[in-house]
Enzyme design. Structure first.
Site: not given
Ligand SMILES: Cc1ncc(C[n+]2csc(CCOP(=O)(O)OP(=O)(O)O)c2C)c(N)n1
Ligand SMILES: [Mg+2]
Lengths: 342, 332
Positions: B64, B133
């Site tokens: 990321e 999440h």
């Protein structure tokens, strides 16, 4: 004419790379620029001491051959990302010292109009995408620039400069991996000056050489003596050729040393006077290059003196330019945050 | 508008916007984890790789920070990347590139460059994905000058705002609530944009202004429908952009209704509701207020796994209905 150049080539056949590859004029220009970097750093340091520059700065004195050697085979369209120790890279990539001084003085005529200072110095027009205040911050950005080059087929090569400390950041590893997977035209240049602030590579880094890490990303890892201009330029030349041929990235470890402390707050407690003295007296990159140029007959003492004097003048003029330039108006503090405001 | 209007899901609307952007401009490309043949974790990119190829629908490694940096570097050298985070939570791994680099680069370089990168963040709770999440981190990025942060709440806006984001010269962060992906709504064919920085009055009313973001817009509309039957007339303002915020629309609405409630999914404290409330308190609309401002936000906990607990963690329609009724009736 052809005869003459052949004779020149023959006479240079056994000399190191740069003396075969470049003209005397080009090499003199390199010496000029190496002095320009050195005197720029000294000028910045002095201006800082006199209170003309605020903040802090990271001087690259001792690392001039590395900056110049890497940039030697680059064209003006090729790009670099640089670091907090980035003044030398900026000059090597073609920036004018007067606009750099102006930036350090916080003036509107500076490369970043006084908004960036030493740590964000950039000359975008010359392909310098910027120094960086974040250790390792420029490495993925360079990979992105190389991705642009590949997608837009511009043929540009991108160099990412960073220090030995940065090779322990995750960004380094993520970036090298992607560059290798996508075979991007990027060259990773680790200027290993032995320390990240106070922490030696022996204490921070699990591999002996940072170039060893290239193996993990299936790219060539090349070690050069970063204080010998020709060695650095040769490695860079080969990496540029490889990149332009579409063969992917290279990691170059340029082993060098910074003469000054890390920044203005450094008390030099982590290294000995003897060590510093040794590098300054016996392995100074400018002295080494100058000696070679003289020995191989590319320049004489008069020529060297002329270069030194010209550099001193350019530096003095640059500082005058910076002093005389206007400061930005405080009403313009909000400029350049978003594009439409500019 | 002449273009044909069909019903599309929010995810389809985004996909269509990305396809149009790529058709219009060779510089536009998509990057992200598993966005190619897999189609993206939420099937937003779907089969785009078949139409545009693996170079323009570029699968990245699970990197990321590096991926965001590559997108920033590509953007500042002439490309127009749209970078998908698999989950908005993973922005935490890329904060360096988003906050220190993308947001500040133009400023630090004195306006010499701009960074036209778009980043997409599937956000929010309600999928049983638990604490790592399910977060709503938009206010984190909303705090950073140099970024633009948007939260489209309908398929129409999802398409139009994404196309506006691609056309924008500066970094635009799009927070897409995962529960919205399947929501259907009218979406015109072809190119159109919905401007960044402008709120939308989704329902006009006289008694109370609810400023809502993202999925809370629909919930507020549902609550408003219930309250209408009770004679309470709610105005629902869809903020749409949290930076730069459309203050005037909110101020005008509060002046009209004299009551303000902010509803958002992110953790209540130090969030968008605080910003909107303070903005009203600082404005001339403050004098119009007939009651204290109310904020309904997420609980001060991570998002739990258990579905009942998960629902209890963020405002639901009955919570909004009750709080709105109490506010209008003066119950404290
Ligand atoms: C992410 C991050 N961590 C820490 C710092 C503080 N810092 C600035 S330079 C530096 C040392 C970097 O060492 P190296 O990469 O070897 O470069 P050098 O200074 O030796 O040129 C540190 C720790 C920073 N700027 N960014
Ligand atoms: Mg170092």
């Amino acid at each position: 004419m052809a005869e003459a150049s052949k004779a020149v080539a023959d006479s240079r056949a056994n000399l190191p790379f740069v003396y075969r590859q470049y003209s005397a004029e080009q090499l003199k220009q390199v010496l000029y620029k190496m002095y320009l970097i050195r005197r720029f750093e000294e000028g910045a340091e002095e201006s800082y001491t006199r209170g003309l520059i605020h903040g802090t700065m990271h001087l690259s004195i001792g690392q001039e051959a590395s900056a110049m050697g890497i940039c030697m085979p680059l064209g003006e369209d090729d790009q670099i990302t640089s670091t907090h120790r980035g003044h030398g890279h900026c000059i090597a990539k073609g920036a004018e010292v007067k606009r750099m001084f102006a930036e350090f003085f916080g003036k509107t005529t500076g490369y970043c109009k006084g908004r960036g200072g030493s740590m964000h110095i950039a000359d975008v027009a010359k392909g310098n995408l910027g120094a960086n205040g974040i250790v390792g911050g420029g490495i993925p950005i360079a990979v992105g620039a190389a991705l642009s080059s590949k997608m837009m087929k511009t043929g540009k090569v991108v160099v990412s400069f960073f220090g030995d400390g940065a090779n322990n950041e995750g960004a380094f590893h993520e970036a090298l991996n992607m560059a290798a997977v996508w075979k991007l035209p990027v060259i990773f240049v680790c200027e290993n000056n032995g320390y990240g602030m106070s922490t030696s590579t022996a204490r921070s880094t699990a591999v002996k050489n940072i170039a060893d890490r290239a193996a993990a990303y299936s790219m060539p890892g090349v070690i050069v003596n970063g204080n010998i201009f020709s060695e650095v330029a040769e490695a860079s030349y080969k990496a540029v050729e490889r990149a332009r041929a579409g063969e992917g990235p290279t990691l170059i470890e340029s082993k060098t040393y910074r003469h000054r402390g890390h920044s203005k707050s450094d008390r030099n407690r982590y290294r000995t006077k003897e060590e510093i003295e040794d590098w300054m007296s016996n392995r100074d990159p400018i002295t080494l290059f100058e000696n070679e140029l003289r020995e191989f007959g590319f320049i004489d003492d008069k020529g060297i003196e002329a270069i030194r004097e010209a550099v001193v003048r350019e530096i003095a003029d640059g500082i005058e330019f910076a002093k005389a330039s206007p400061s930005p108006d405080v009403s313009e503090t909000g400029n350049y945050v978003y594009t439409e405001q500019a | 508008m002449d273009a044909m209007v069909r019903e599309l899901s929010y995810a389809q609307a985004i996909q269509e916007a990305m396809a149009i952007a790529m058709d219009m401009d060779d510089r536009v490309f998509l990057m992200g984890e598993d966005i190619g043949v897999y189609g993206g974790a939420f099937q937003v990119t779907g089969d785009l790789v078949e139409r545009y190829g693996a170079e323009r629908v570029l699968d990245t490694p699970i990197s990321e920070l590096g991926g965001a940096g590559v997108a920033v570097g590509a953007a500042l050298t002439g490309m127009r990347p749209i970078f998908e985070f698999q989950f908005s939570d993973f922005a935490t791994l890329a904060m360096e590139q988003i906050v220190n680099q993308a947001a500040k680069m133009r400023f630090m370089l004195g306006g010499e460059i701009s960074v036209p990168v778009v980043m997409r963040f599937p956000a929010g709770s309600g999928t049983g994905a638990a604490a790592q999440h399910s977060q709503s981190l938009e206010a984190w990025l909303g705090h950073v000058p140099g970024l633009k942060v948007i939260q489209p709440a309908t398929p129409y806006d999802a398409k139009g705002m994404l196309l506006a984001a691609v056309a924008d010269p500066d970094p635009v962060m799009i927070f897409e609530h995962k529960l919205l992906y399947k929501m259907k709504g009218p979406v015109p064919e072809g190119y159109y944009t919905v401007p960044i920085g402008r709120a939308d009055i989704r329902r006009e009313g006289r008694d109370l202004t609810i400023v809502a973001t993202s999925i809370m817009v629909q919930k507020a509309l549902d609550a408003a429908a219930t309250l209408e039957a009770e004679g309470i007339d709610v105005e629902v303002v869809d903020l749409r952009t949290i930076r730069p915020m459309d203050k005037q629309t909110v101020i005008d609405s509060v002046k009209k209704t004299s009551r303000l409630m902010c509803v958002y999914e992110a953790v209540k404290t130090l969030g968008i509701g605080a910003e909107v409330s303070a903005m009203i308190a600082e404005s001339d609309a403050f004098d119009y207020l007939d009651a204290p401002i109310v904020r309904l936000g997420g609980a001060e906990t991570p998002i739990p796994y258990n579905p009942e607990l998960e629902k209890a963690t963020v405002p639901q329609v009955p919570d909004i209905t009750t709080a709105a009724r109490d506010l209008v009736k003066g119950v404290r």
